[in-house]
Design a protein around this motif. Structure first.
Motif, PDB file in Angstrom:
ATOM      1  N   ALA A  16      -7.064  -1.220   1.582  1.00 17.41           N
ATOM      2  CA  ALA A  16      -7.330  -1.568   0.185  1.00 17.41           C
ATOM      3  C   ALA A  16      -6.026  -1.769  -0.582  1.00 17.41           C
ATOM      4  O   ALA A  16      -4.925  -1.560  -0.043  1.00 17.41           O
ATOM      5  N   SER A  17      -6.177  -2.156  -1.840  1.00 15.02           N
ATOM      6  CA  SER A  17      -5.032  -2.383  -2.720  1.00 15.02           C
ATOM      7  C   SER A  17      -5.170  -1.525  -3.985  1.00 15.02           C
ATOM      8  O   SER A  17      -6.282  -1.186  -4.404  1.00 15.02           O
ATOM      9  N   LEU A  18      -4.034  -1.183  -4.545  1.00 18.57           N
ATOM     10  CA  LEU A  18      -3.962  -0.517  -5.831  1.00 18.57           C
ATOM     11  C   LEU A  18      -2.796  -1.093  -6.610  1.00 18.57           C
ATOM     12  O   LEU A  18      -1.797  -1.508  -6.012  1.00 18.57           O
ATOM     13  N   ARG A  19      -2.922  -1.082  -7.930  1.00 14.65           N
ATOM     14  CA  ARG A  19      -1.784  -1.440  -8.771  1.00 14.65           C
ATOM     15  C   ARG A  19      -1.474  -0.268  -9.688  1.00 14.65           C
ATOM     16  O   ARG A  19      -2.315   0.119 -10.517  1.00 14.65           O
ATOM     17  N   LEU A  20      -0.297   0.267  -9.532  1.00 13.59           N
ATOM     18  CA  LEU A  20       0.169   1.336 -10.400  1.00 13.59           C
ATOM     19  C   LEU A  20       0.884   0.737 -11.602  1.00 13.59           C
ATOM     20  O   LEU A  20       1.578  -0.282 -11.478  1.00 13.59           O
ATOM     21  N   SER A  21       0.718   1.382 -12.734  1.00 16.02           N
ATOM     22  CA  SER A  21       1.412   0.979 -13.946  1.00 16.02           C
ATOM     23  C   SER A  21       2.227   2.150 -14.468  1.00 16.02           C
ATOM     24  O   SER A  21       1.862   3.307 -14.273  1.00 16.02           O
ATOM     25  N   CYS A  22       3.310   1.832 -15.130  1.00 15.58           N
ATOM     26  CA  CYS A  22       4.154   2.847 -15.748  1.00 15.58           C
ATOM     27  C   CYS A  22       4.508   2.345 -17.140  1.00 15.58           C
ATOM     28  O   CYS A  22       5.262   1.369 -17.276  1.00 15.58           O
ATOM     29  N   ALA A  23       3.947   2.992 -18.140  1.00 10.54           N
ATOM     30  CA  ALA A  23       4.196   2.616 -19.523  1.00 10.54           C
ATOM     31  C   ALA A  23       5.343   3.447 -20.076  1.00 10.54           C
ATOM     32  O   ALA A  23       5.358   4.679 -19.939  1.00 10.54           O
TER      33      ALA A  23
END
Length: 124
Positions: A16-23
């Motif tokens: 599977a895929s995931l997208r991590l974000s960092c604000a």
């Protein structure tokens, strides 16, 4: 001062895929090199990827090159880590970090600010 908040982790199956974000908070976000590290239980924090202030240069650990992509949007004060073809060995807490220009990108000691981390778990 820069504050970092990661999101996007979770439990997924292998492949599977995931997208991590960092604000990031702070008006100086665009001046920092941004990096992603991960830390598995009982192991040291390890470099995953980094991106320079402009987004024109990216750096990856060899084992993840081709599967992971780091990017940033300075207008949104956000850095991303797109993770594809996830493997069980990618399971770890993923941390976002900010480094001043000229720092050693590949070592955790080169980074000044850290987020709290987001858990990524990949089941087989």
């Amino acid at each position: 001062q820069v504050q970092l908040v990661e999101s996007g982790g979770g439990l997924v199956q292998a492949g599977a895929s995931l997208r991590l974000s960092c604000a990031a908070s702070g008006r100086t976000f665009s001046t920092y090199t941004m990096g992603w590290f991960h830390q598995a239980p009982g192991k040291e924090r390890e470099f995953v990827a980094a991106i320079d202030w402009s987004g024109s240069s990216t750096y990856y650990v060899n084992s993840m090159k081709g599967r992971f992509t780091i990017s940033r949007d300075n207008a949104k004060n956000t850095v991303y880590l797109q993770m594809n073809s996830l493997k069980p060995e990618d399971t770890a807490v993923y941390y976002c970090a900010a480094a001043l220009p000229g720092s050693n990108l590949y070592r955790a000691t080169g980074y000044t600010y850290w987020g709290q981390g987001t858990q990524v778990t990949v089941s087989s």
